[in-house]
Design an enzyme around this catalytic site. Structure first.
Site, PDB file in Angstrom:
ATOM      1  N   GLN A  46       0.823  -1.144  -0.001  1.00  0.00           N
ATOM      2  CA  GLN A  46      -0.002   0.114  -0.022  1.00  0.00           C
ATOM      3  C   GLN A  46       0.843   1.343   0.031  1.00  0.00           C
ATOM      4  O   GLN A  46       1.121   1.728   1.050  1.00  0.00           O
ATOM      5  CB  GLN A  46      -0.896   0.112   1.102  1.00  0.00           C
ATOM      6  CG  GLN A  46      -1.866   1.241   1.201  1.00  0.00           C
ATOM      7  CD  GLN A  46      -3.263   1.082   1.611  1.00  0.00           C
ATOM      8  OE1 GLN A  46      -3.421   0.083   2.392  1.00  0.00           O
ATOM      9  NE2 GLN A  46      -4.056   2.106   1.487  1.00  0.00           N
ATOM     10  N   PHE A  47       1.207   1.741  -1.344  1.00  0.00           N
ATOM     11  CA  PHE A  47       2.011   2.983  -1.167  1.00  0.00           C
ATOM     12  C   PHE A  47       1.557   4.122  -0.882  1.00  0.00           C
ATOM     13  O   PHE A  47       2.064   5.184  -0.353  1.00  0.00           O
ATOM     14  CB  PHE A  47       2.481   3.062  -2.936  1.00  0.00           C
ATOM     15  CG  PHE A  47       1.469   3.824  -3.691  1.00  0.00           C
ATOM     16  CD1 PHE A  47       1.191   5.012  -3.522  1.00  0.00           C
ATOM     17  CD2 PHE A  47       0.290   3.103  -4.312  1.00  0.00           C
ATOM     18  CE1 PHE A  47       0.237   5.955  -4.562  1.00  0.00           C
ATOM     19  CE2 PHE A  47      -0.649   3.729  -5.046  1.00  0.00           C
ATOM     20  CZ  PHE A  47      -0.604   5.003  -5.025  1.00  0.00           C
ATOM     21  N   THR A  48       0.026   4.209  -0.574  1.00  0.00           N
ATOM     22  CA  THR A  48      -0.504   5.382   0.054  1.00  0.00           C
ATOM     23  C   THR A  48      -0.124   5.636   1.543  1.00  0.00           C
ATOM     24  O   THR A  48       0.044   6.893   1.941  1.00  0.00           O
ATOM     25  CB  THR A  48      -1.930   5.575  -0.191  1.00  0.00           C
ATOM     26  OG1 THR A  48      -2.455   4.359   0.629  1.00  0.00           O
ATOM     27  CG2 THR A  48      -2.475   5.528  -1.614  1.00  0.00           C
TER      28      THR A  48
END
Length: 145
Positions: free
Chosen positions: A78-80
């Site tokens: 989850q890059f966010t």
């Protein structure tokens, strides 16, 4: 490296309507990789995830880790999680690792997790995933290295 862990009664990740990873009770880990992260960061975070005491003991106190609770681990990229949100109304991802660097560390994290623990399930890096879970507690912690 950042990891958002949630104690779950069950969790599942789907891609294009197909289940690609699922666990019964255990930990759902949302994993974010920053550009400064390396294998040492991944090893430190994995140690924390596997040993963080968020499961109840016989007295109902959070004294057991996922291994002691005989739980599973579901890892989802989850890059966010690495977004800069301090200013403005639009997230910035300048701290985030390049896709190649992040995928390499994600794969390394999964490799090390599978070598040290079972069961481990995962999503698919950079895929459009739908994650479903039943948060137990709710119990949620942000872990960082």
């Amino acid at each position: 490296m950042k990891g958002l862990i949630q104690r779950v009664s069950h969790a599942r990740v789907e891609v294009a309507g197909q289940s690609v990873g699922a666990i019964e009770h255990g930990i759902l880990l949302l994993l974010g990789v920053e550009s400064k992260d390396n294998r040492e960061s991944a090893d430190k975070l994995l140690h924390k995830v596997l040993n963080y005491r968020i499961f109840p003991d016989e007295n109902g106190r959070m004294n057991h880790n996922v291994q002691q609770a005989a739980g599973g681990l579901l890892v989802v990229s989850q890059f966010t999680l690495v977004a800069e949100t301090e200013r403005g109304l639009r997230p910035s991802f300048s701290r985030g690792a390049s896709p190649q660097h992040a995928e390499g560390l994600y794969d390394y994290f999964l490799e090390r997790a599978n070598a040290q623990f079972t069961p481990v399930a995962s999503g698919i890096f950079a895929a459009d995933m739908q994650v479903s879970l039943l948060n137990d507690g709710p119990v949620t912690f942000m872990l960082e290295t």
